[in-house]
Scaffold this motif. Structure first.
Motif, PDB file in Angstrom:
ATOM      1  N   GLY A  76      -7.020 -17.281  18.367  1.00 33.18           N
ATOM      2  CA  GLY A  76      -5.836 -17.778  17.667  1.00 33.18           C
ATOM      3  C   GLY A  76      -6.144 -18.360  16.309  1.00 33.18           C
ATOM      4  N   ASN A  77      -7.415 -18.316  15.896  1.00 35.84           N
ATOM      5  CA  ASN A  77      -7.809 -18.871  14.599  1.00 35.84           C
ATOM      6  C   ASN A  77      -7.203 -18.065  13.462  1.00 35.84           C
ATOM      7  OD1 ASN A  77      -9.364 -20.747  15.930  1.00 35.84           O
ATOM      8  ND2 ASN A  77     -11.293 -19.673  15.580  1.00 35.84           N
ATOM      9  N   PHE A  78      -6.670 -18.762  12.459  1.00 31.54           N
ATOM     10  CA  PHE A  78      -6.118 -18.130  11.271  1.00 31.54           C
ATOM     11  C   PHE A  78      -7.258 -17.576  10.424  1.00 31.54           C
ATOM     12  CE2 PHE A  78      -4.911 -18.423   6.771  1.00 31.54           C
ATOM     13  CZ  PHE A  78      -3.777 -17.632   6.755  1.00 31.54           C
ATOM     14  N   ILE A  79      -7.209 -16.276  10.142  1.00 28.25           N
ATOM     15  CA  ILE A  79      -8.266 -15.682   9.319  1.00 28.25           C
ATOM     16  C   ILE A  79      -7.731 -15.045   8.041  1.00 28.25           C
ATOM     17  CG2 ILE A  79      -9.840 -15.345  11.240  1.00 28.25           C
ATOM     18  CD1 ILE A  79      -9.116 -12.414  11.241  1.00 28.25           C
ATOM     19  N   GLY A  80      -6.405 -14.961   7.888  1.00 25.81           N
ATOM     20  CA  GLY A  80      -5.861 -14.413   6.658  1.00 25.81           C
ATOM     21  C   GLY A  80      -4.446 -13.922   6.824  1.00 25.81           C
ATOM     22  N   MET A  81      -4.082 -13.003   5.940  1.00 19.66           N
ATOM     23  CA  MET A  81      -2.735 -12.447   5.941  1.00 19.66           C
ATOM     24  C   MET A  81      -2.801 -10.972   5.575  1.00 19.66           C
ATOM     25  SD  MET A  81      -1.265 -13.714   2.259  1.00 19.66           S
ATOM     26  CE  MET A  81      -0.464 -12.175   1.886  1.00 19.66           C
ATOM     27  N   THR A  82      -1.801 -10.250   5.992  1.00 20.45           N
ATOM     28  CA  THR A  82      -1.620  -8.863   5.585  1.00 20.45           C
ATOM     29  C   THR A  82      -0.130  -8.597   5.622  1.00 20.45           C
ATOM     30  OG1 THR A  82      -2.364  -6.574   5.897  1.00 20.45           O
ATOM     31  CG2 THR A  82      -1.793  -7.792   7.886  1.00 20.45           C
ATOM     32  N   GLY A  83       0.282  -7.469   5.077  1.00 23.35           N
ATOM     33  CA  GLY A  83       1.700  -7.148   5.173  1.00 23.35           C
ATOM     34  C   GLY A  83       2.170  -6.164   4.136  1.00 23.35           C
ATOM     35  N   LEU A  84       3.482  -6.036   4.102  1.00 24.24           N
ATOM     36  CA  LEU A  84       4.162  -5.064   3.269  1.00 24.24           C
ATOM     37  C   LEU A  84       5.245  -5.773   2.467  1.00 24.24           C
ATOM     38  CD1 LEU A  84       4.611  -2.500   6.150  1.00 24.24           C
ATOM     39  CD2 LEU A  84       2.964  -2.290   4.270  1.00 24.24           C
ATOM     40  N   ALA A  85       5.258  -5.543   1.163  1.00 20.93           N
ATOM     41  CA  ALA A  85       6.267  -6.150   0.292  1.00 20.93           C
ATOM     42  C   ALA A  85       6.414  -5.299  -0.960  1.00 20.93           C
ATOM     43  CB  ALA A  85       5.867  -7.574  -0.081  1.00 20.93           C
ATOM     44  N   ALA A  86       7.589  -5.329  -1.546  1.00 19.99           N
ATOM     45  CA  ALA A  86       7.837  -4.582  -2.786  1.00 19.99           C
ATOM     46  C   ALA A  86       6.981  -5.163  -3.908  1.00 19.99           C
ATOM     47  CB  ALA A  86       9.310  -4.643  -3.156  1.00 19.99           C
ATOM     48  N   ARG A  87       6.367  -4.287  -4.674  1.00 20.08           N
ATOM     49  CA  ARG A  87       5.598  -4.729  -5.842  1.00 20.08           C
ATOM     50  C   ARG A  87       6.558  -5.115  -6.962  1.00 20.08           C
ATOM     51  NH1 ARG A  87       0.541  -4.582  -6.843  1.00 20.08           N
ATOM     52  NH2 ARG A  87       0.903  -4.158  -9.035  1.00 20.08           N
ATOM     53  N   PRO A  88       6.253  -6.169  -7.691  1.00 25.80           N
ATOM     54  CA  PRO A  88       7.141  -6.591  -8.776  1.00 25.80           C
ATOM     55  C   PRO A  88       7.174  -5.612  -9.955  1.00 25.80           C
ATOM     56  CG  PRO A  88       5.176  -7.966  -8.714  1.00 25.80           C
ATOM     57  CD  PRO A  88       5.138  -7.089  -7.495  1.00 25.80           C
ATOM     58  N   ASP A  89       6.194  -4.704 -10.024  1.00 23.62           N
ATOM     59  CA  ASP A  89       6.174  -3.732 -11.120  1.00 23.62           C
ATOM     60  C   ASP A  89       6.923  -2.442 -10.774  1.00 23.62           C
ATOM     61  OD1 ASP A  89       4.424  -2.436  -9.367  1.00 23.62           O
ATOM     62  OD2 ASP A  89       2.654  -2.780 -10.595  1.00 23.62           O
ATOM     63  N   ARG A  91       6.313  -0.202  -8.441  1.00 18.99           N
ATOM     64  CA  ARG A  91       5.513   0.934  -7.963  1.00 18.99           C
ATOM     65  C   ARG A  91       5.763   1.272  -6.497  1.00 18.99           C
ATOM     66  NH1 ARG A  91       2.097  -0.697 -12.267  1.00 18.99           N
ATOM     67  NH2 ARG A  91       1.330   1.126 -13.404  1.00 18.99           N
ATOM     68  N   GLY A  92       6.462   0.415  -5.773  1.00 14.24           N
ATOM     69  CA  GLY A  92       6.797   0.730  -4.382  1.00 14.24           C
ATOM     70  C   GLY A  92       6.526  -0.416  -3.432  1.00 14.24           C
ATOM     71  N   ILE A  93       6.695  -0.125  -2.151  1.00  8.65           N
ATOM     72  CA  ILE A  93       6.371  -1.082  -1.088  1.00  8.65           C
ATOM     73  C   ILE A  93       4.858  -1.049  -0.931  1.00  8.65           C
ATOM     74  CG2 ILE A  93       6.688  -1.731   1.326  1.00  8.65           C
ATOM     75  CD1 ILE A  93       9.240  -1.879  -0.423  1.00  8.65           C
ATOM     76  N   ALA A  94       4.243  -2.204  -1.025  1.00 16.62           N
ATOM     77  CA  ALA A  94       2.789  -2.270  -1.082  1.00 16.62           C
ATOM     78  C   ALA A  94       2.190  -2.975   0.120  1.00 16.62           C
ATOM     79  CB  ALA A  94       2.341  -2.996  -2.347  1.00 16.62           C
ATOM     80  N   LEU A  95       1.069  -2.449   0.552  1.00 21.07           N
ATOM     81  CA  LEU A  95       0.216  -3.089   1.538  1.00 21.07           C
ATOM     82  C   LEU A  95      -0.575  -4.174   0.827  1.00 21.07           C
ATOM     83  CD1 LEU A  95      -1.194  -3.173   4.340  1.00 21.07           C
ATOM     84  CD2 LEU A  95      -2.839  -1.537   3.390  1.00 21.07           C
ATOM     85  N   ARG A  96      -0.617  -5.346   1.431  1.00 20.15           N
ATOM     86  CA  ARG A  96      -1.395  -6.460   0.888  1.00 20.15           C
ATOM     87  C   ARG A  96      -2.280  -7.016   1.996  1.00 20.15           C
ATOM     88  NH1 ARG A  96       2.414 -10.892  -0.906  1.00 20.15           N
ATOM     89  NH2 ARG A  96       0.493 -11.714  -1.774  1.00 20.15           N
ATOM     90  N   PHE A  97      -3.409  -7.569   1.619  1.00 19.92           N
ATOM     91  CA  PHE A  97      -4.242  -8.286   2.587  1.00 19.92           C
ATOM     92  C   PHE A  97      -5.147  -9.247   1.849  1.00 19.92           C
ATOM     93  CE2 PHE A  97      -6.205  -4.159   1.807  1.00 19.92           C
ATOM     94  CZ  PHE A  97      -7.508  -4.476   1.445  1.00 19.92           C
ATOM     95  N   ALA A  98      -5.387 -10.382   2.478  1.00 19.50           N
ATOM     96  CA  ALA A  98      -6.323 -11.385   1.965  1.00 19.50           C
ATOM     97  C   ALA A  98      -6.872 -12.131   3.178  1.00 19.50           C
ATOM     98  CB  ALA A  98      -5.624 -12.357   1.021  1.00 19.50           C
TER      99      ALA A  98
END
Length: 174
Positions: A76-89, A91-98
């Protein structure tokens, strides 16, 4: 209350749609230059991280996709984030991860990003998903290639060479 079908699990990870309960974890991640310096917009302030969380929560309600927290399946430890969101430029719906630097190198970004990409195509029915990486960010580029995304374009943002990747699923069977 989030829709339980929005949760994703993999062999080692649990991805949950972001909620206000995640604020402290997301602020810590987004204000840490080790984790967020290379992200679009760079390191955030606490206030901006909270604003983004509100926006990300709204994405789920409007679109049925958005940003997940990434936690260890068994810990259950938090190790980061990922997801899908529209790019502000546009270019489309973007995959993100950190992810936290301490967990990098174990294939967790590939596992989380791949799960988010599959969700985007299969559950959210997005035919095209993009991702952007700095040309010199070989770790992110390796993850994107490993999950099947293909480099399609180069561009410059703030004097930094960037690469656009995409994943396209045709729904017509061809």
């Amino acid at each position: 209350m989030t829709n339980p079908t929005w949760r994703v699990t993999t062999a080692r990870l649990r991805l949950d749609p972001v909620s206000w309960a995640d604020l402290a974890d997301l602020v810590a991640l987004k204000t840490d230059p080790r984790a967020f310096a290379l992200m679009l917009g760079g390191v955030r302030t606490r206030e901006r991280a909270a604003e983004e969380l509100a926006e990300d929560i709204g994405l789920w309600g409007r679109h049925g996709y958005g940003i997940w927290t990434v936690r260890g399946l068994n810990t259950g430890n938090f190790i980061g984030m990922t997801g899908l969101a529209a790019r502000p430029d546009g270019r489309g719906i973007a995959l993100r991860f950190a992810l936290w630097p301490e967990v990098r190198g174990a294939g967790l970004a590939r596992e989380a990003g791949g799960a988010a990409l599959r969700y985007g195509h299969d559950q959210a029915r997005l035919p095209r998903i993009v991702a952007v990486a700095r040309a010199d960010n070989f770790a992110s580029r390796t993850v994107l290639g490993a999950i099947g995304m293909v480099e399609v374009e180069g561009f410059v943002r703030d004097d930094v060479p960037m690469l656009l990747y995409q994943s396209v699923i045709r729904r017509d069977g061809r």
